[in-house]
Enzyme design. Structure first.
Site, short mmCIF file in Angstrom:
data_model
loop_
_atom_site.label_atom_id
_atom_site.label_comp_id
_atom_site.label_asym_id
_atom_site.label_seq_id
_atom_site.Cartn_x
_atom_site.Cartn_y
_atom_site.Cartn_z
N SER A 169 0.74 -1.30 -0.04
CA SER A 169 -0.02 -0.08 0.00
C SER A 169 0.86 1.12 -0.12
CB SER A 169 -0.87 -0.08 1.25
OG SER A 169 -0.23 -0.17 2.45
N ASN A 190 -2.12 -2.84 12.90
CA ASN A 190 -3.38 -2.76 12.86
C ASN A 190 -3.96 -1.39 13.50
OD1 ASN A 190 -3.32 -5.17 11.62
ND2 ASN A 190 -4.41 -6.25 12.93
N THR A 246 -40.05 25.96 -10.47
CA THR A 246 -40.52 24.45 -10.20
C THR A 246 -40.54 23.83 -11.42
OG1 THR A 246 -42.90 24.84 -10.15
CG2 THR A 246 -41.71 25.35 -8.12
N HIS A 247 -40.09 22.60 -11.48
CA HIS A 247 -40.40 21.90 -12.46
C HIS A 247 -39.39 22.54 -13.94
CE1 HIS A 247 -43.59 19.63 -10.73
NE2 HIS A 247 -43.90 20.94 -10.53
N SER A 281 -13.53 26.06 -27.32
CA SER A 281 -13.76 25.18 -28.32
C SER A 281 -12.72 24.90 -29.34
CB SER A 281 -15.25 25.09 -28.94
OG SER A 281 -15.11 24.18 -29.99
N LYS A 328 -17.34 29.76 -28.99
CA LYS A 328 -17.71 28.94 -27.78
C LYS A 328 -16.96 29.61 -26.77
CE LYS A 328 -19.86 25.02 -28.25
NZ LYS A 328 -21.01 24.83 -27.61
N ASN A 363 -17.25 27.81 -22.82
CA ASN A 363 -18.11 26.73 -22.38
C ASN A 363 -17.74 26.68 -20.57
OD1 ASN A 363 -18.66 25.78 -24.64
ND2 ASN A 363 -16.99 24.43 -24.87
N GLU A 379 -19.39 21.91 -15.18
CA GLU A 379 -19.56 20.60 -15.67
C GLU A 379 -18.68 19.65 -14.98
OE1 GLU A 379 -19.40 20.69 -20.07
OE2 GLU A 379 -20.64 22.39 -20.13
N TYR A 420 -9.54 -6.99 12.51
CA TYR A 420 -8.93 -6.55 11.16
C TYR A 420 -8.85 -7.55 10.05
CZ TYR A 420 -5.51 -4.71 7.72
OH TYR A 420 -4.87 -3.98 6.79
N GLN A 479 -7.66 -2.28 3.86
CA GLN A 479 -6.49 -1.34 3.32
C GLN A 479 -7.32 -0.53 1.92
OE1 GLN A 479 -2.49 -2.70 2.80
NE2 GLN A 479 -2.88 -3.21 0.70
N LYS A 528 -8.14 3.40 1.81
CA LYS A 528 -7.47 4.68 1.55
C LYS A 528 -7.31 5.34 0.15
CE LYS A 528 -4.64 2.83 5.09
NZ LYS A 528 -5.48 1.46 5.16
N1 ARG Z 1 -1.44 -1.40 5.00
C1 ARG Z 1 -2.24 -2.04 5.87
C2 ARG Z 1 -3.60 -1.36 5.89
O1 ARG Z 1 -3.41 -0.37 5.21
C3 ARG Z 1 -1.63 -1.68 7.17
C4 ARG Z 1 -1.98 -2.81 8.27
C5 ARG Z 1 -1.44 -4.03 7.92
N2 ARG Z 1 -1.83 -5.23 8.83
C6 ARG Z 1 -2.11 -6.31 8.61
N3 ARG Z 1 -2.57 -7.18 9.50
N4 ARG Z 1 -1.41 -6.78 7.46
O2 ARG Z 1 -4.63 -1.95 6.03
#
Ligand code: ARG
Length: 461
Positions: free
Chosen positions: A22, A109, A154-155, A276, A282, A284, A289, A316, A321, A324
């Site tokens: 990660s 964890n 409205t509408h 454009s 144009k 825009n 958008e 966990y 993971q 993120k």
């Molecule tokens: N990169 C892991 C995550 O974002 C960190 C935790 C890892 N823990 C484990 N038991 N493998 O969740």
């Protein structure tokens, strides 16, 4: 280099490493990881679990690592699995044995649970700050446009006349509620999970409340299994951000319509428009958008995390993971959208004459004509029917109610007198709407005062 090589006899397959790692995205919270580690060793030393010499050496080295990352002399190597491994390995490389004591009484964890919370906590504040800027611009526009008349719809059909102040005031309320959602989320998430260990706490006499205090949390979380597996706060945050995007998207849609050749209620600044490649004429509204378009992406993040969390057993699981990338993407998207949207409306010009002319046709004063009859003793349902006939008559002749002669009015209902013109003038239609929350200058000036006071007393988090 791995934190867990001991029980393995073979190297990890390269594809497995790539799939599992990660670090390409969690390096974003290197600062929070180091900050958390400093608090952790400070607590360990206070509890006598770590010597004060080791604490001193570790804290100094962690600060050095932070400085070196920030000044660019230490490159975060993606050979490591995650940012936690990178920081710990670098620490050990720099100070040897003392560094190996950092992870005492901690698991990745609870570490990742902490880092993500610290990171998100800061981002909640930043989103709030951007909303404050947006609200300030909206309120400035409201205060300057208390008598800029425009049709209310409205509408998407002209309904009754309002003002720019009133229309923008609606968005002020939406973004104000968005801020209040962020502040609720902040309060609920502001508890420290560190010390939960892998899932079942630790046998070391940690002082979790002290760690929480060092990291400016309200307190420590109460259940170690929940601490490492709770992602509710991210789901709430993604939900609040989805709502912000929904509001921005509605607002964008209106600006796109208002900026169109047919409406011309507003004109976007050149700096916030695009051209454009083929059609030279144009200009825009790409920013509006894109804000509307990117809304889907933030909703996607919310759905994605809800689905990831569904059915996960305690505690966990690596599935988590996945929280993120999607949260980071949503945060970047929302922050970018609020900032650009703010600049776009701040520089946008209104065309009051066109708006007013538009409010004058389309029979936006039909309700007021009916109210006139009611005030002269006609039951509302009958009045509604009479005005319906007036409208038909006008459509047929291609004129507005105000253009009818008194004789023409009287031919449909003898109740009409000369004062009908005054009663259905655009100004009267707006300015007689005096109740709290209505568009008249009087009511909206009061509303603006309340909004101004709110901004003065509720600064960014
Ligand atoms: N990169 C892991 C995550 O974002 C960190 C935790 C890892 N823990 C484990 N038991 N493998 O969740």
């Amino acid at each position: 280099m791995k934190l867990w090589g001991g029980r393995f006899t073979k190297e990890t397959n390269q594809l497995v490493h790539n799939f599992n790692a990660s670090i390409s995205y969690d390096q974003r919270f290197y600062k929070q990881d180091i900050e958390g580690s400093i608090a952790h060793v400070t607590m360990l030393a206070k509890q006598g679990i770590l010597s004060s010499e080791d604490r001193f050496t570790i804290v100094n080295a962690l600060k050095g690592i932070l400085d070196d990352i920030e000044n660019g002399t230490l490159h975060i190597s993606e050979e490591y699995e995650d940012i936690h491994s990178f920081v710990e390995a670098t620490l050990i490389e720099r100070i040897g044995d003392a560094g190996k004591r950092l992870h005492t009484g901690r698991s990745r964890n609870d570490q990742v649970a902490l880092d993500m919370r610290l990171y998100t906590r800061e981002e909640v504040k930043q989103v709030d700050g951007l909303l404050v800027n947006l609200l300030n611009v909206i309120l400035r526009i409201m205060e300057e446009n208390l008598t800029t008349y425009m049709p209310g719809f409205t509408h998407l059909q002209k309904a009754q006349p309002v003002t720019v102040a009133h229309h923008f005031g609606a968005y002020f309320e939406m973004f104000r509620r968005d801020r209040s959602r962020l502040s609720d989320i902040y309060k609920r998430m502001n508890y420290c999970p560190l010390g939960a260990g892998a899932l079942a706490g630790t046998t070391y006499p940690l002082d979790r409340d002290y760690t929480a205090e060092l990291l400016h949390f309200e307190g420590a979380t109460l259940n170690s299994m929940d601490s490492v597996s709770d992602r509710d706060y991210l789901i709430e945050f993604l939900s609040a951000m989805s709502t912000i995007m929904m509001h921005l998207s509605r607002f964008s849609e209106e600006i796109i319509i208002w900026n169109s050749n047919e409406y011309r209620f507003v004109e976007l600044d050149d700096a916030y428009s695009t051209g454009s490649s083929i059609m030279p004429q144009k200009k825009n509204p790409d920013i509006a958008e894109l804000v509307r378009g990117k809304t889907g992406r933030v909703y996607g993040a919310l759905m994605s995390l809800l689905t990831t969390m569904k059915g996960l057993p305690l505690a966990y699981n690596k599935d988590m993971q996945e929280d993120k990338e999607l949260t980071f993407d949503a945060i970047d998207t929302v922050k970018g959208c609020i900032a650009l949207f703010t600049g776009m409306i701040d520089t946008m010009k209104f065309n009051p004459d066109i708006m007013e002319a538009s409010a004058k046709n389309g029979f936006t004063n039909a309700t007021d004509a009916a109210d006139y009859l009611v005030n002269h003793g006609v039951p509302f349902r009958d009045a509604h029917g009479i005005v319906g006939q007036l409208v038909l008559f006008c459509i047929d002749k291609g004129i507005a109610l105000d253009d009818m002669t008194l004789d023409e009015f009287k031919a449909i209902s003898p109740v009409f007198e000369e004062d009908i013109y005054e009663a259905i003038s655009l100004k009267t239609c707006v300015e007689k709407r005096l109740t709290k929350g209505a568009p008249s200058k009087k009511a909206m000036s009061e509303a603006c005062k309340v909004c101004r006071e709110y901004l003065d007393t509720t600064p960014a988090m």
